[in-house]
Scaffold this active site. Structure first.
Site, PDB file in Angstrom:
ATOM      1  N   GLY A 131     -18.115 -14.118  25.719  1.00 27.38           N
ATOM      2  CA  GLY A 131     -19.272 -15.024  26.286  1.00 27.38           C
ATOM      3  C   GLY A 131     -18.828 -16.406  26.557  1.00 27.38           C
ATOM      4  O   GLY A 131     -19.614 -17.339  26.643  1.00 27.38           O
TER       5      GLY A 131
ATOM      6  N   MET B  67     -18.546  -5.483  30.935  1.00 24.90           N
ATOM      7  CA  MET B  67     -17.288  -4.448  30.904  1.00 24.90           C
ATOM      8  C   MET B  67     -18.132  -2.913  31.398  1.00 24.90           C
ATOM      9  O   MET B  67     -17.673  -2.228  30.657  1.00 24.90           O
ATOM     10  CB  MET B  67     -16.501  -4.318  29.875  1.00 24.90           C
ATOM     11  CG  MET B  67     -15.974  -5.794  29.731  1.00 24.90           C
ATOM     12  SD  MET B  67     -14.892  -6.602  31.225  1.00 24.90           S
ATOM     13  CE  MET B  67     -13.606  -5.648  31.098  1.00 24.90           C
TER      14      MET B  67
ATOM     15  N   ILE C 249     -18.826  -0.125  34.738  1.00 30.18           N
ATOM     16  CA  ILE C 249     -18.846   0.078  36.195  1.00 30.18           C
ATOM     17  C   ILE C 249     -20.344   0.448  36.365  1.00 30.18           C
ATOM     18  O   ILE C 249     -20.853   1.163  35.610  1.00 30.18           O
ATOM     19  CB  ILE C 249     -17.826   1.293  36.363  1.00 30.18           C
ATOM     20  CG1 ILE C 249     -16.450   0.554  36.228  1.00 30.18           C
ATOM     21  CG2 ILE C 249     -18.138   1.862  38.040  1.00 30.18           C
ATOM     22  CD1 ILE C 249     -15.245   1.964  36.441  1.00 30.18           C
ATOM     23  N   LEU C 250     -20.866   0.081  37.499  1.00 30.64           N
ATOM     24  CA  LEU C 250     -22.286  -0.132  37.791  1.00 30.64           C
ATOM     25  C   LEU C 250     -22.460   1.127  38.736  1.00 30.64           C
ATOM     26  O   LEU C 250     -21.501   1.212  39.828  1.00 30.64           O
ATOM     27  CB  LEU C 250     -22.791  -1.256  38.168  1.00 30.64           C
ATOM     28  CG  LEU C 250     -22.829  -2.439  37.452  1.00 30.64           C
ATOM     29  CD1 LEU C 250     -22.876  -3.983  37.867  1.00 30.64           C
ATOM     30  CD2 LEU C 250     -23.896  -2.100  36.126  1.00 30.64           C
TER      31      LEU C 250
ATOM     32  N   HIS D 209     -14.388 -12.125  38.582  1.00 32.40           N
ATOM     33  CA  HIS D 209     -12.957 -11.517  38.126  1.00 32.40           C
ATOM     34  C   HIS D 209     -11.942 -12.252  38.005  1.00 32.40           C
ATOM     35  O   HIS D 209     -11.817 -13.054  39.013  1.00 32.40           O
ATOM     36  CB  HIS D 209     -12.963 -10.162  39.544  1.00 32.40           C
ATOM     37  CG  HIS D 209     -11.773  -9.336  39.136  1.00 32.40           C
ATOM     38  ND1 HIS D 209     -11.928  -8.307  38.360  1.00 32.40           N
ATOM     39  CD2 HIS D 209     -10.522  -9.258  39.724  1.00 32.40           C
ATOM     40  CE1 HIS D 209     -10.815  -7.808  38.440  1.00 32.40           C
ATOM     41  NE2 HIS D 209      -9.891  -8.226  39.025  1.00 32.40           N
TER      42      HIS D 209
END
Ligand code: GRF
Length: 223
Positions: free
Chosen positions: A13, A89, A91-92, A108
């Site tokens: 974070g 982390m 993948i959507l 990124h």
């Protein structure tokens, strides 16, 4: 009025910290920090700043689609205008991305379109690149492939390791990401017809340059 913002994290974070330190509460109201990992250090950073936190563990769900639906329900309960992925982390799913179309940002650690996916610092070194950096972009269905907003650049040094390079890139991320988010919050940055646009004009495919943008801002202040 302050822009209601939800930030999603999975780890340290440090980018979240940069938002906390940089964004003025009257501009951005970080209404929640959500993590898919209970041990993410970023949760402590948020708590220290008095920001409500929630954990939604992906291992409690049978598949990606059901996780993303539950995640969206959590997010929507905060009625955010802006959703920021800061080291989230996961993948959507296409459905999730579509739901937040035009108001979902990611960072990124590479000069996209180079090196989508993981191990970007090592790959830049192995390729013998002269420079490396980070990209803030709108999120679309394509992994790390949405329209670029702004990039930071760092020179690659002869004795760099993936770790030393990552550290220098990370330091630039902490200037890059809040600045890009502020452009959105102030209404200057929008996704229009698939293009990232600043003040209504399409941004070049590799995004604005952070160093150039900072120089211009200093120039304006001195005018
Ligand atoms: C950063 O390197 C970012 O580019 C990538 O994930 C990392 C998150 O770091 N998407 P932190 O959790 O913000 O420290």
């Amino acid at each position: 009025m302050s822009c209601r913002t939800v930030i999603l994290i999975s780890g340290s974070g440090s980018n979240l910290q940069a938002f906390i330190d940089t964004l003025h509460p009257q501009q951005a109201d970080i209404v929640a920090v959500i993590s898919n990992r209970a041990d993410a250090y970023g949760l402590e950073r948020a708590a220290q700043a008095g920001i409500p936190t929630q954990v939604l563990d992906h291992r409690d769900f049978p598949d990606r689609a059901s996780y993303d639906l539950a995640l969206a329900a959590l997010i929507d309960a905060h009625t955010p205008e802006l959703v920021i992925l800061a080291g989230f982390m996961r993948i959507l799913t296409a459905g999730f991305v579509a739901r937040y179309h035009g108001r979902l940002l990611n960072i990124h650690p590479s000069l996209l379109p180079k090196y989508t996916g993981l191990h970007t610092h090592r790959r830049a070194l192995e390729a013998g690149d002269q420079e490396h950096g980070a990209t803030v972009h709108f999120v679309t269905e394509e992994l790390d492939g949405g329209p670029a907003i702004m990039q930071s650049h760092v020179p690659i040094l002869a004795d760099d390791t993936p770790e030393s390079l990552a550290e220098r890139v990370r330091a630039t991320e902490h200037r890059l990401y809040p600045l890009a988010a502020m452009l959105y919050i102030s209404g200057r940055l929008r996704l229009m017809d698939g293009h990232a646009c600043l003040d209504g004009n399409a941004i070049a495919p590799c995004g604005l340059r952070l160093d150039q943008f900072e120089t211009d801002m200093r120039g304006h202040r001195n005018d």
